[in-house]
Design a protein around this motif. Structure first.
Motif, PDB file in Angstrom:
ATOM      1  N   LYS A 121       0.772  -1.183  -0.020  1.00  0.00           N
ATOM      2  CA  LYS A 121       0.049  -0.002   0.167  1.00  0.00           C
ATOM      3  C   LYS A 121       0.842   1.142  -0.017  1.00  0.00           C
ATOM      4  N   ASP A 124       1.943   1.849  -3.463  1.00  0.00           N
ATOM      5  CA  ASP A 124       1.052   2.336  -4.291  1.00  0.00           C
ATOM      6  C   ASP A 124       0.643   3.764  -4.085  1.00  0.00           C
ATOM      7  N   LEU A 125       1.142   4.268  -2.893  1.00  0.00           N
ATOM      8  CA  LEU A 125       0.972   5.584  -2.325  1.00  0.00           C
ATOM      9  C   LEU A 125       2.003   6.526  -3.121  1.00  0.00           C
ATOM     10  N   ALA A 127       3.451   5.597  -5.873  1.00  0.00           N
ATOM     11  CA  ALA A 127       3.323   5.789  -7.377  1.00  0.00           C
ATOM     12  C   ALA A 127       2.141   6.744  -7.542  1.00  0.00           C
ATOM     13  N   ARG A 128       1.245   6.906  -6.905  1.00  0.00           N
ATOM     14  CA  ARG A 128      -0.097   7.843  -6.944  1.00  0.00           C
ATOM     15  C   ARG A 128       0.423   9.252  -6.764  1.00  0.00           C
ATOM     16  N   TYR A 129       1.246   9.503  -5.892  1.00  0.00           N
ATOM     17  CA  TYR A 129       1.529  10.842  -5.278  1.00  0.00           C
ATOM     18  C   TYR A 129       2.621  11.528  -6.169  1.00  0.00           C
ATOM     19  N   ARG A 130       3.628  10.937  -6.386  1.00  0.00           N
ATOM     20  CA  ARG A 130       4.905  11.500  -7.042  1.00  0.00           C
ATOM     21  C   ARG A 130       5.654  12.582  -6.223  1.00  0.00           C
ATOM     22  N   GLU A 139      -2.056  10.439   4.180  1.00  0.00           N
ATOM     23  CA  GLU A 139      -2.420   8.986   3.744  1.00  0.00           C
ATOM     24  C   GLU A 139      -1.434   7.898   4.517  1.00  0.00           C
TER      25      GLU A 139
END
Ligand SMILES: Nc1nc2c(ncn2[C@@H]2O[C@H](COP(=O)(O)OP(=O)(O)OP(=O)(O)O)[C@@H](O)[C@H]2O)c(=O)[nH]1
Length: 421
Positions: A121, A124-125, A127-130, A139
């Motif tokens: 997770k 993923d975080l 990868a999503r935020y950059r 988060e």
């Protein structure tokens, strides 16, 4: 040297060119462990380097082979190269007889569930935020709380992360796992708790009392610890102090037989304090180094628990002043926050000197180690990373953190090394 490089050197215990040798050693250990499960009559044949060695059927024989193998290897090869191999293998073995790399691998395997859940997770975080911003931090905070890291530790970690991100002017989220790892190690190691080393008395009998509720893995842990201490060359005796639960004495006897140590016991339902008295007398008479005592784990009534533990304590310290030298509380990592409640009760009932966190391999919420340190201020001395005999390992912050973020850290280290070339 960067945090990642320092960590890698410690966890591998060697430079890359030495790893080939360690791999070989790991295989030998696996064979020796396998041998522990081989029936008495059966003899398996194993190949090491250029020679065939019979793998033992018993624990004692396994130890003998461990001790004699390097010499045999040198005798057969008798070249300078082989002497060097022997020296490296010896140098890289810890006092428990495992290489640094094989212990790291145990932590990595034992934390697989946590990595699959919590760490994936986090990945993923990232990868999503950059870019690192306040939403990202919030988060991340939620994910850490979900992994049972514990509120105080999460807050401390988030403060440190925010400060570090500002100080290093980090914009990109991609290297954040190594910053989190560094800060977690810093937080854990800054605590002023006593060391995780067992308080073993030199040349005198050491008494280790095990407490914990039924089913947490207490008996299994006592067996594993007896095996470890025996491998270290200590003579060990077990005391079957759980006279309450049906089958507990037999279960301890099974472990005693398995690891080759004697169990001092009385009939079911007898007074546990009387068992302790007998066991101490027997240990003294035999000149044993270590006596490990099992106790019943009734929690329904704190007053009863306190009375029983107090009585056991009294009998032990009357026979040996300053004993028990360790009171280890076994907690089941898979019970999460409930483990913390149990720990609180035992802490009030007796002077717990260390925690053994069992079944860490069975939970996706491996953050519980950090919560325990923060809430209870009792050192986690050992962790259970599986059901095998050598799956009980002394807790190690760096290996634990590596177990949490292994894939991301490996990738970041590889990138760091490519940049340097
Ligand atoms: N996966 C895994 N299983 C473990 C570990 N430690 C213990 N177990 C398992 O947990 C189960 C319960 O262990 P026991 O040792 O019987 O539990 P116990 O605390 O002695 O139970 P009581 O005797 O009732 O106190 C067994 O099946 C063990 O094999 C561990 O670190 N990892």
């Amino acid at each position: 040297m960067s945090f990642l490089k320092r960590m890698k050197e410690k966890l591998m215990g060697a430079k890359p060119e030495e790893l080939e040798v360690q791999q070989l050693e790991t295989n030998d250990e696996e064979q020796a462990n396998l041998a522990l499960e081989v029936p008495q009559e059966e003899v398996v044949v194993q190949e090491t380097i250029s020679e065939v060695v019979a793998v033992p059927a018993t624990t004692e024989q396994a130890q003998q082979v461990e001790e004699t193998q390097p010499e045999e290897v040198v005798a057969v090869g008798s070249t300078t190269e082989l002497v060097e191999v022997e020296e490296i293998v010896e140098e890289k073995k810890s006092k428990w007889g495992f290489s640094a790399l094989s212990i790291t691998e145990k932590f990595k395997a034992g934390l697989e569930k946590t990595r699959d859940s919590f760490t994936s997770k986090v990945n993923d975080l990232v990868a999503r935020y950059r870019t690192v911003d306040e939403d990202f931090f919030e988060e991340l905070e939620d994910l850490l709380l979900q992994a049972d890291v514990g509120f105080e530790t999460v807050m401390e970690l988030m403060d440190k992360l925010r400060y570090e991100v500002q100080r290093q002017n980090i914009k990109d989220t991609s290297g954040i796992q190594s910053v989190i790892s560094e800060k977690l190690v810093e937080i854990y190691e800054s605590s002023d708790e006593e060391s995780i080393e067992l308080n073993i008395q030199d040349g005198e009998l050491t008494v280790i009392l095990f407490v914990g509720v039924n089913g947490v893995g207490k008996t299994t842990t006592i067996g594993k610890l007896a095996h470890r201490l025996k491998q270290e060359g200590k003579s060990v005796l077990l005391a079957a102090g759980d006279t309450f639960r049906a089958g507990a004495i037999d279960q301890l006897q099974v472990w005693g037989d398995r690891v080759g140590v004697d169990v001092i016991k009385q009939a079911e339902g007898s007074d546990p304090a009387a068992v302790m008295y007998d066991a101490i007398r027997a240990a003294k008479k035999r000149g044993a180094d270590i006596l490990i005592c099992d106790t019943a784990g009734r929690l329904q009534n704190k007053v009863n628990l306190m009375n029983e533990l107090e009585k056991v304590h009294r009998v032990i310290s009357r026979e040996i002043p300053n004993a028990p030298h360790e009171v280890l509380l076994a907690l089941d990592a898979t019970t999460g926050q409930n483990a913390l409640v149990q720990a609180q009760t035992f802490k009030e009932a007796t002077n717990v000197t260390g925690i053994v966190l069992t079944k860490l391999d069975g939970t996706a919420k491996g953050g519980i180690v950090l919560a325990i340190r923060n809430k209870l201020h009792i050192p986690v001395k050992f962790v259970g990373l599986g059901e095998k005999m050598d799956d009980l390992q002394p807790f190690d912050t760096e290996r634990y953190v590596y177990g949490l973020f292994a894939d991301a850290l490996d990738q970041q280290l590889a990138e760091e090394e490519t940049k340097e070339q």
